[in-house]
Design a protein around this motif. Structure first.
Motif, short mmCIF file in Angstrom:
data_model
loop_
_atom_site.label_atom_id
_atom_site.label_comp_id
_atom_site.label_asym_id
_atom_site.label_seq_id
_atom_site.Cartn_x
_atom_site.Cartn_y
_atom_site.Cartn_z
N ASN A 41 -22.83 -8.04 2.48
CA ASN A 41 -24.09 -8.78 2.34
C ASN A 41 -24.02 -10.18 2.95
O ASN A 41 -24.93 -10.99 2.73
CB ASN A 41 -24.46 -8.90 0.86
CG ASN A 41 -24.80 -7.55 0.26
OD1 ASN A 41 -25.40 -6.70 0.92
ND2 ASN A 41 -24.40 -7.34 -0.99
N ARG A 42 -22.97 -10.47 3.69
CA ARG A 42 -22.79 -11.82 4.22
C ARG A 42 -22.66 -11.81 5.74
O ARG A 42 -22.06 -10.91 6.33
CB ARG A 42 -21.56 -12.48 3.58
CG ARG A 42 -21.74 -12.83 2.12
CD ARG A 42 -22.70 -13.99 1.97
NE ARG A 42 -22.94 -14.34 0.58
CZ ARG A 42 -23.95 -13.90 -0.15
NH1 ARG A 42 -24.82 -13.05 0.38
NH2 ARG A 42 -24.12 -14.27 -1.41
N TRP A 43 -23.23 -12.86 6.33
CA TRP A 43 -23.17 -13.05 7.78
C TRP A 43 -22.17 -14.14 8.15
O TRP A 43 -22.04 -15.15 7.47
CB TRP A 43 -24.53 -13.47 8.31
CG TRP A 43 -25.55 -12.38 8.36
CD1 TRP A 43 -26.30 -11.90 7.31
CD2 TRP A 43 -25.97 -11.64 9.51
NE1 TRP A 43 -27.13 -10.92 7.73
CE2 TRP A 43 -26.97 -10.74 9.08
CE3 TRP A 43 -25.61 -11.67 10.85
CZ2 TRP A 43 -27.60 -9.85 9.96
CZ3 TRP A 43 -26.23 -10.79 11.73
CH2 TRP A 43 -27.21 -9.89 11.28
N GLY A 44 -21.46 -13.86 9.25
CA GLY A 44 -20.59 -14.85 9.86
C GLY A 44 -20.71 -14.73 11.36
O GLY A 44 -21.70 -14.20 11.87
N TYR A 45 -19.69 -15.17 12.09
CA TYR A 45 -19.73 -15.11 13.55
C TYR A 45 -18.40 -14.59 14.09
O TYR A 45 -17.32 -14.99 13.62
CB TYR A 45 -20.03 -16.49 14.15
CG TYR A 45 -21.45 -16.93 13.90
CD1 TYR A 45 -22.44 -16.75 14.86
CD2 TYR A 45 -21.82 -17.49 12.68
CE1 TYR A 45 -23.74 -17.13 14.62
CE2 TYR A 45 -23.13 -17.88 12.43
CZ TYR A 45 -24.09 -17.69 13.40
OH TYR A 45 -25.39 -18.06 13.16
N LEU A 81 -13.19 -12.92 13.60
CA LEU A 81 -14.13 -13.79 12.92
C LEU A 81 -13.81 -15.25 13.22
O LEU A 81 -12.72 -15.74 12.91
CB LEU A 81 -14.11 -13.55 11.41
CG LEU A 81 -14.72 -12.22 10.96
CD1 LEU A 81 -14.46 -12.00 9.47
CD2 LEU A 81 -16.21 -12.18 11.26
N ALA A 82 -14.76 -15.93 13.85
CA ALA A 82 -14.61 -17.35 14.17
C ALA A 82 -15.19 -18.21 13.05
O ALA A 82 -14.73 -19.33 12.81
CB ALA A 82 -15.28 -17.67 15.50
N ILE A 83 -16.24 -17.67 12.40
CA ILE A 83 -16.85 -18.33 11.24
C ILE A 83 -16.97 -17.27 10.15
O ILE A 83 -17.63 -16.24 10.36
CB ILE A 83 -18.24 -18.91 11.58
CG1 ILE A 83 -18.12 -19.95 12.70
CG2 ILE A 83 -18.89 -19.54 10.34
CD1 ILE A 83 -19.46 -20.46 13.21
N ASN A 84 -16.30 -17.49 9.05
CA ASN A 84 -16.23 -16.47 8.01
C ASN A 84 -17.60 -16.12 7.45
O ASN A 84 -18.48 -16.97 7.33
CB ASN A 84 -15.33 -16.95 6.87
CG ASN A 84 -13.87 -16.95 7.25
OD1 ASN A 84 -13.41 -16.12 8.05
ND2 ASN A 84 -13.11 -17.89 6.70
N PRO A 85 -17.81 -14.84 7.11
CA PRO A 85 -19.08 -14.42 6.51
C PRO A 85 -19.34 -15.18 5.21
O PRO A 85 -18.52 -15.16 4.30
CB PRO A 85 -18.87 -12.93 6.26
CG PRO A 85 -17.82 -12.52 7.24
CD PRO A 85 -16.90 -13.70 7.34
N GLN A 86 -20.49 -15.85 5.15
CA GLN A 86 -20.83 -16.67 3.99
C GLN A 86 -22.33 -16.88 3.85
O GLN A 86 -22.79 -17.39 2.83
CB GLN A 86 -20.16 -18.03 4.10
CG GLN A 86 -20.52 -18.80 5.36
CD GLN A 86 -19.62 -19.98 5.65
OE1 GLN A 86 -19.74 -21.03 5.01
NE2 GLN A 86 -18.69 -19.80 6.59
N PHE A 87 -23.10 -16.44 4.85
CA PHE A 87 -24.52 -16.72 4.86
C PHE A 87 -25.34 -15.47 4.49
O PHE A 87 -24.89 -14.35 4.71
CB PHE A 87 -24.96 -17.21 6.25
CG PHE A 87 -24.11 -18.33 6.78
CD1 PHE A 87 -24.14 -19.59 6.20
CD2 PHE A 87 -23.27 -18.13 7.87
CE1 PHE A 87 -23.36 -20.63 6.69
CE2 PHE A 87 -22.49 -19.15 8.36
CZ PHE A 87 -22.52 -20.40 7.77
N GLU A 119 -18.44 -24.77 14.84
CA GLU A 119 -17.32 -24.79 13.91
C GLU A 119 -17.73 -24.25 12.55
O GLU A 119 -16.90 -24.16 11.64
CB GLU A 119 -16.77 -26.20 13.76
CG GLU A 119 -15.96 -26.70 14.96
CD GLU A 119 -16.82 -26.95 16.18
OE1 GLU A 119 -17.85 -27.66 16.04
OE2 GLU A 119 -16.48 -26.45 17.26
N GLY A 120 -19.01 -23.92 12.42
CA GLY A 120 -19.51 -23.40 11.15
C GLY A 120 -19.90 -24.48 10.17
O GLY A 120 -20.19 -24.19 9.00
#
Length: 325
Positions: A240-244, A251-257, A282-283
């Motif tokens: 259920n989380r988006w990252g990059y 994963l450059a930006i951990n799923p958190q959104f 950089e997130g």
């Protein structure tokens, strides 16, 4: 942010302002005051008094506007350049705009004259000299700027060209064709998106990954949803989380959104706890989540909504046009 279908529904003549769709920035920006729309400049000064029932962002030097039930266009000064007359009007692309009149789609030039008469059941934007189109009870093909099919109707669905290739559907499978209509990547995917940054999102067995232009899978399908690669990063959803992810699939930006969009150009809109904000590569938050809706940045400004009121912010989060009805 990934859409539910790879194919852009080609009858897309009303722009979703807060989607991830990119529209070329213009010198004027549509705003609403009361129940009428006008335009401001980049400083937030009102240039065109509110008078339209709807106004869309600029693309290719023109913006679609609606008066009553019909659509027309204004030029870069805000002057009506094409009188309202169409059922729907899409943004200009490569000097032509898709319009609907009498239940059929055609194309007009900047002077408002038909370059291609309304005749299609569905039609997409011109990109790289080609546009996807569908005639009555036939399949999708690609037309040139004269309205002639240069790639014969043979596809169940088709999207616009991007980076030399276009996504096409044949018998529930998606692949890609080149500008000559030859299969560059055989139909084999459940869904496929346009190429961006050298990579295209593809779906296999309910998971999304990416291929290069040879059709080689460079990021194994593993994500529930994805967005386009922009400057080496693509939004991806895990659970259920988006990252990059980067082009190596790491994963450059951990799923958190709760939701996330591609970078445009250096900031990306993300959603957390029901509010939208903007992060850098950089997130880190550059503009904290605070908006009910938010569009990607274009030409240094982004449209945002607070309590159903529309405003514009700069890349520092400062309002140049305060939210208004």
């Amino acid at each position: 942010m990934k859409k539910s279908s790879a194919l852009l529904t080609l009858t897309f003549c009303v722009l979703n302002w807060f989607s991830g769709a990119q529209v070329q920035a213009g010198t004027l920006y549509p705003v609403v005051v009361g129940d009428r729309w006008g335009f401001v400049d980049k400083s937030g000064s009102l240039v065109v008094n509110p008078q339209f029932e709807r106004a869309d962002p600029f693309a290719d030097g023109a913006a679609a506007i609606r008066l009553g039930k019909v659509w027309g266009y204004v030029d870069g000064t805000g002057k009506v350049s094409i009188n309202p007359q169409f059922d729907t009007a899409a943004p200009f692309s490569s000097g032509l705009a898709v319009v609907k009149f009498g239940g059929r789609y055609g194309y007009v030039g900047a002077d408002g004259k038909y370059v291609i008469n309304p005749q299609f059941d569905a039609a997409g934007p011109f990109v790289e000299g080609r546009a996807p189109a569908k005639l009555r009870k036939k399949m999708y093909g690609f037309i040139d700027r004269s309205g002639n099919f240069v790639i014969n109707p043979q596809f169940d669905s088709a999207g616009p060209f991007s980076e030399g290739l276009a996504a096409i559907e044949v018998s529930d499978r998606w692949g890609f064709v080149d500008a000559g209509g030859k299969l560059a990547i055989n139909p084999q995917f459940d869904l496929a998106e346009a190429f961006s940054g050298g990579y295209a999102a593809i779906k296999l067995a309910k998971r999304w990954g990416f291929v290069d232009k040879s059709g080689k899978i460079v990021i194994h399908p593993q994500f529930e949803e994805v967005g386009a690669f922009i400057k080496g990063l693509a939004p991806v959803r895990i659970g259920n989380r988006w990252g990059y992810a980067d082009i190596a699939g790491k994963l450059a930006i951990n799923p958190q959104f709760d939701a996330a969009d591609s970078f445009a150009p250096d900031l990306a809109r993300v959603k957390l706890a029901g509010r939208w904000g903007y992060i850098n590569k950089e997130g880190k938050y550059v503009i904290n989540p605070q908006f009910d809706e938010a569009a990607p940045f274009a030409d240094g400004l982004a449209r945002v909504k607070i309590s159903r009121k529309l405003g514009y912010i700069d890349e520092n989060g400062r309002f140049i046009w305060n939210p208004a009805n």
